[in-house]
Design an enzyme around this catalytic site. Structure first.
Site, PDB file in Angstrom:
ATOM      1  N   LYS A   8      75.361  48.115  10.563  1.00  0.00           N
ATOM      2  CA  LYS A   8      76.251  48.802   9.599  1.00  0.00           C
ATOM      3  C   LYS A   8      76.789  50.087  10.205  1.00  0.00           C
ATOM      4  O   LYS A   8      77.969  50.405  10.100  1.00  0.00           O
ATOM      5  CB  LYS A   8      75.472  49.142   8.329  1.00  0.00           C
ATOM      6  CG  LYS A   8      76.195  50.109   7.380  1.00  0.00           C
ATOM      7  CD  LYS A   8      75.423  50.428   6.127  1.00  0.00           C
ATOM      8  CE  LYS A   8      74.445  51.535   6.287  1.00  0.00           C
ATOM      9  NZ  LYS A   8      75.012  52.885   6.315  1.00  0.00           N
ATOM     10  N   ASN A   9      75.891  50.831  10.902  1.00  0.00           N
ATOM     11  CA  ASN A   9      76.270  52.162  11.378  1.00  0.00           C
ATOM     12  C   ASN A   9      77.057  52.145  12.681  1.00  0.00           C
ATOM     13  O   ASN A   9      77.371  53.192  13.236  1.00  0.00           O
ATOM     14  CB  ASN A   9      75.038  53.060  11.454  1.00  0.00           C
ATOM     15  CG  ASN A   9      74.496  53.338  10.051  1.00  0.00           C
ATOM     16  OD1 ASN A   9      75.213  53.161   9.065  1.00  0.00           O
ATOM     17  ND2 ASN A   9      73.239  53.725   9.961  1.00  0.00           N
ATOM     18  N   CYS A  65      74.983  62.303  -1.456  1.00  0.00           N
ATOM     19  CA  CYS A  65      74.625  61.007  -2.038  1.00  0.00           C
ATOM     20  C   CYS A  65      73.177  61.185  -2.463  1.00  0.00           C
ATOM     21  O   CYS A  65      72.689  62.305  -2.591  1.00  0.00           O
ATOM     22  CB  CYS A  65      74.783  59.893  -1.017  1.00  0.00           C
ATOM     23  SG  CYS A  65      73.649  60.055   0.336  1.00  0.00           S
ATOM     24  N   ARG A  94      74.485  66.204   2.342  1.00  0.00           N
ATOM     25  CA  ARG A  94      75.261  65.527   3.406  1.00  0.00           C
ATOM     26  C   ARG A  94      76.655  66.126   3.567  1.00  0.00           C
ATOM     27  O   ARG A  94      77.655  65.445   3.508  1.00  0.00           O
ATOM     28  CB  ARG A  94      75.327  64.026   3.123  1.00  0.00           C
ATOM     29  CG  ARG A  94      73.961  63.404   3.059  1.00  0.00           C
ATOM     30  CD  ARG A  94      74.011  61.911   2.990  1.00  0.00           C
ATOM     31  NE  ARG A  94      74.279  61.330   4.309  1.00  0.00           N
ATOM     32  CZ  ARG A  94      74.349  60.010   4.486  1.00  0.00           C
ATOM     33  NH1 ARG A  94      74.222  59.189   3.462  1.00  0.00           N
ATOM     34  NH2 ARG A  94      74.579  59.517   5.684  1.00  0.00           N
ATOM     35  N   ASP A 136      65.686  56.277   8.561  1.00  0.00           N
ATOM     36  CA  ASP A 136      66.040  55.075   7.786  1.00  0.00           C
ATOM     37  C   ASP A 136      64.873  54.113   7.679  1.00  0.00           C
ATOM     38  O   ASP A 136      64.910  53.170   6.904  1.00  0.00           O
ATOM     39  CB  ASP A 136      67.215  54.336   8.446  1.00  0.00           C
ATOM     40  CG  ASP A 136      68.423  55.229   8.552  1.00  0.00           C
ATOM     41  OD1 ASP A 136      69.227  55.025   9.466  1.00  0.00           O
ATOM     42  OD2 ASP A 136      68.532  56.165   7.739  1.00  0.00           O
ATOM     43  N   ARG A 166      75.011  47.314  -0.100  1.00  0.00           N
ATOM     44  CA  ARG A 166      75.780  48.215   0.762  1.00  0.00           C
ATOM     45  C   ARG A 166      75.436  47.989   2.228  1.00  0.00           C
ATOM     46  O   ARG A 166      76.266  48.156   3.103  1.00  0.00           O
ATOM     47  CB  ARG A 166      75.475  49.671   0.409  1.00  0.00           C
ATOM     48  CG  ARG A 166      76.156  50.217  -0.818  1.00  0.00           C
ATOM     49  CD  ARG A 166      75.954  51.720  -0.923  1.00  0.00           C
ATOM     50  NE  ARG A 166      76.204  52.337   0.361  1.00  0.00           N
ATOM     51  CZ  ARG A 166      75.490  53.349   0.866  1.00  0.00           C
ATOM     52  NH1 ARG A 166      74.499  53.859   0.170  1.00  0.00           N
ATOM     53  NH2 ARG A 166      75.758  53.862   2.047  1.00  0.00           N
TER      54      ARG A 166
HETATM   55  C1  EPZ Z   1      73.905  58.742  10.018  1.00  0.00           C
HETATM   56  O1  EPZ Z   1      74.087  59.603   8.923  1.00  0.00           O
HETATM   57  C2  EPZ Z   1      73.619  57.358   9.445  1.00  0.00           C
HETATM   58  N1  EPZ Z   1      74.774  56.929   8.667  1.00  0.00           N
HETATM   59  C3  EPZ Z   1      72.385  57.444   8.564  1.00  0.00           C
HETATM   60  O2  EPZ Z   1      72.103  56.132   8.068  1.00  0.00           O
HETATM   61  C4  EPZ Z   1      71.214  57.898   9.421  1.00  0.00           C
HETATM   62  O3  EPZ Z   1      70.077  58.045   8.605  1.00  0.00           O
HETATM   63  C5  EPZ Z   1      71.556  59.254  10.062  1.00  0.00           C
HETATM   64  O4  EPZ Z   1      72.783  59.163  10.795  1.00  0.00           O
HETATM   65  C6  EPZ Z   1      70.486  59.705  11.035  1.00  0.00           C
HETATM   66  O5  EPZ Z   1      70.425  58.794  12.108  1.00  0.00           O
HETATM   67  C7  EPZ Z   1      75.851  56.404   9.302  1.00  0.00           C
HETATM   68  O6  EPZ Z   1      75.908  56.322  10.516  1.00  0.00           O
HETATM   69  C8  EPZ Z   1      76.963  55.926   8.414  1.00  0.00           C
HETATM   70  P1  EPZ Z   1      73.610  63.253  10.446  1.00  0.00           P
HETATM   71  P2  EPZ Z   1      74.770  61.043   9.166  1.00  0.00           P
HETATM   72  O7  EPZ Z   1      75.015  63.739  10.505  1.00  0.00           O
HETATM   73  O8  EPZ Z   1      75.686  60.976  10.294  1.00  0.00           O
HETATM   74  C9  EPZ Z   1      72.991  67.133   7.785  1.00  0.00           C
HETATM   75  C10 EPZ Z   1      71.740  54.532   6.386  1.00  0.00           C
HETATM   76  O9  EPZ Z   1      70.860  54.328   5.545  1.00  0.00           O
HETATM   77  N2  EPZ Z   1      74.371  67.452   8.182  1.00  0.00           N
HETATM   78  O10 EPZ Z   1      72.877  63.028  11.711  1.00  0.00           O
HETATM   79  O11 EPZ Z   1      75.287  61.531   7.874  1.00  0.00           O
HETATM   80  C11 EPZ Z   1      72.889  65.834   6.995  1.00  0.00           C
HETATM   81  O12 EPZ Z   1      73.072  66.080   5.623  1.00  0.00           O
HETATM   82  C12 EPZ Z   1      72.259  55.927   6.647  1.00  0.00           C
HETATM   83  O13 EPZ Z   1      72.264  53.624   7.086  1.00  0.00           O
HETATM   84  C13 EPZ Z   1      74.920  68.659   7.747  1.00  0.00           C
HETATM   85  O14 EPZ Z   1      74.295  69.435   7.055  1.00  0.00           O
HETATM   86  O15 EPZ Z   1      73.523  61.899   9.596  1.00  0.00           O
HETATM   87  C14 EPZ Z   1      71.490  65.357   7.302  1.00  0.00           C
HETATM   88  O16 EPZ Z   1      70.584  65.999   6.457  1.00  0.00           O
HETATM   89  C15 EPZ Z   1      71.545  56.960   5.801  1.00  0.00           C
HETATM   90  N3  EPZ Z   1      76.198  68.949   8.104  1.00  0.00           N
HETATM   91  C16 EPZ Z   1      71.276  65.813   8.739  1.00  0.00           C
HETATM   92  O17 EPZ Z   1      72.207  66.884   8.959  1.00  0.00           O
HETATM   93  C17 EPZ Z   1      76.952  68.092   8.871  1.00  0.00           C
HETATM   94  O18 EPZ Z   1      78.118  68.413   9.173  1.00  0.00           O
HETATM   95  C18 EPZ Z   1      71.551  64.715   9.752  1.00  0.00           C
HETATM   96  O19 EPZ Z   1      72.840  64.240   9.470  1.00  0.00           O
HETATM   97  C19 EPZ Z   1      76.368  66.876   9.299  1.00  0.00           C
HETATM   98  C20 EPZ Z   1      75.069  66.582   8.954  1.00  0.00           C
END
Ligand code: EPZ
Length: 446
Positions: free
Chosen positions: A22-23, A116, A121, A307, A421
């Site tokens: 998915k990712n 979410c 996020r 995850d 999803r």
């Molecule tokens: C990606 O989310 C994946 N989603 C997530 O999978 C996965 O858990 C995560 O990476 C970690 O590997 C997709 O690829 C669509 P991050 P992402 O940016 O990119 C915070 C699933 O179940 N943050 O590495 O959103 C963020 O809120 C999903 O398939 C900020 O604060 O993760 C999080 O707490 C869930 N500001 C942490 O950092 C930003 O600008 C890591 O986020 C970006 C992120």
């Protein structure tokens, strides 16, 4: 509204083929905006988030053809550069069109992807990087949109303060057509990013992992179409491996990603699970003896993925002893705990002792929600019983479905759209492994 009716306990055994990741799939769709040629993507999973992401690029003028797990996208003429609110706000990755729209058309409007169920996020790290490349991006709380403009994007040195998976990808997507070279430092290392890089390089991009957590992108004037097969889904594989162990079964996984799941396999074996490497892409996971407690701290790649922790918690309810999970990536990722407690699980929250939490945690410390915790301790083994359950987010959904298979009795599980999803035809694939799971239309409550 649909729900699952699940009878347990069930022992799962048999063969399952892991779907496309998915990712990777969601970002592969975004690459179609970078060229007017057609791209052909194979091994694309039939999941709701992919269909939603296709709606995003279609709203921007792309023509889409779905043929089984192959998706063809031709982005002939972009009608507009505004992602409709009703689509964009439902899918976080819709914000990733910012880079391609800015580099090709100089403007973009995207809805605030917002939080979410697993946390705030925000996309502040994405925005800061795009601004360094010459974009102006303002958020208008009145219309809920980010308004972005760039006469042209130029290369930049961008150092992420904290790791961001999609932030790294957003900046790669922005840099491939920018003027000059972009270097991303403290760039994320998830292998799904390497699959996206391989796809973009097949389209004519020049991207390399140029050092430790460093990615260099040399901007090129144009990208061309290509045909590409995306990798399979590590999260699906971890879910099915845990399903085999938790139900005391035996599941052989085809299209296995075990070579990218070292920390998972280590924990799996420590818990008493056994896996056989049948060939390069086939792995058999099975129950051998009493499950043992294993403490987990989630982390960015190559750590134990956030995850994986939800289904892992279910497994630990069957372990003989006390185990802990310390979630360090998201600030609100224990929504499944209440559901497992309904089934008799013995789970307590705690706050791990961390010296500098504002640095240690991957989320922005200011985003944490009052009353949430980053740790849980699980005491087992517990004989779970049936309950009326709901799925609040994707991975919690998989956990609750598996829990209903371990539990004694008939459970109703609401919120099926959450699991759809990210898991392709999850009910039919679990039925093929021996599960008693039925998807039924829930009469609308009048
Ligand atoms: C990606 O989310 C994946 N989603 C997530 O999978 C996965 O858990 C995560 O990476 C970690 O590997 C997709 O690829 C669509 P991050 P992402 O940016 O990119 C915070 C699933 O179940 N943050 O590495 O959103 C963020 O809120 C999903 O398939 C900020 O604060 O993760 C999080 O707490 C869930 N500001 C942490 O950092 C930003 O600008 C890591 O986020 C970006 C992120």
């Amino acid at each position: 509204m649909e729900k699952f009716i699940i009878n347990g306990p069930t022992i799962l055994h048999g063969n399952v083929t892991i779907a496309g990741a998915k990712n990777v799939a969601l970002k592969a769709i975004v690459t179609s905006l970078l060229t007017d040629d057609e791209i052909v993507l194979h091994n694309m999973p039939h999941i709701r988030d992919v269909l939603l992401m296709l709606e995003v690029v279609k709203s921007l003028g792309a023509n889409v053809t779905i043929d089984g797990n192959t998706i063809r996208i031709a982005n002939g003429h972009t009608k507009n550069t505004i992602v409709p609110l009703e689509i964009g706000a439902r899918l976080r990755t819709s914000s990733m069109v910012l880079g391609p729209m800015l580099s090709r058309y100089g403007s973009a409007m995207i809805p605030n992807p917002g939080g979410c169920r697993i946390g705030a996020r925000p996309i502040d790290r994405h925005i800061e990087g795009l601004k360094l490349m010459g974009a102006t991006i303002d958020y208008d709380s009145k219309d809920g949109y980010f308004h972005a403009h760039a006469r042209h994007l130029h290369g930049a040195q961008i150092s992420f303060l904290k790791n961001t998976h999609t932030g790294t990808e957003t900046l790669i997507l922005a840099a491939v057509l920018a003027d000059g070279t972009t270097v991303l430092k403290n760039a994320a290392e998830e292998v799904e990013i390497d699959d996206l890089i391989a796809l973009l390089n097949a389209m004519g991009a020049k991207i390399t992992r140029s050092g430790n957590k460093e990615i260099t992108i040399v901007g090129v004037p144009k990208l061309h179409g290509t045909e590409y097969t995306i990798m399979s889904d590590r999260n699906e594989e971890a879910t099915f491996a845990i399903a085999a162990l938790t139900t005391k079964g035996d599941i052989t996984v085809h299209h296995s990603q075990r070579h990218n799941m070292k920390t998972f396999l280590e924990a799996f074996e420590k818990a008493g699970g056994v896996y056989n490497m049948l060939d390069d892409t086939t792995t058999e996971y099975f129950y051998d003896k009493q499950i043992q407690p294993v403490d987990i701290v989630t982390g960015i790649y190559p750590g134990f993925m956030t995850d994986w922790q939800a289904p892992w918690a279910l497994l630990m309810t069957q372990a003989a002893g006390i185990s802990t999970i310390h979630e360090t990536v998201f600030e609100n990722r224990f929504s499944y705990v209440e559901e497992l407690r309904k089934m008799g699980a013995n789970i307590a929250y705690f706050d791990p002792n961390v010296e500098h939490p504002e640095i240690f945690y991957n989320f922005n410390w200011k985003d944490r929600i009052h009353g949430t915790h980053q740790g849980i301790s699980i005491t087992g083994p517990t004989k779970l019983h049936n309950a009326i359950l709901s799925m609040n987010d994707l991975r919690a959904g998989a956990t609750v479905v598996l829990a209903a298979m371990v539990a004694t009795g008939q459970s109703s599980v609401y919120g099926v759209e959450q699991i759809d999803r990210g898991y392709e035809h999850i009910d039919t694939r679990l039925q093929a492994l021996g599960a008693s799971i039925e998807r039924i239309e829930e009469d609308e409550v009048v």
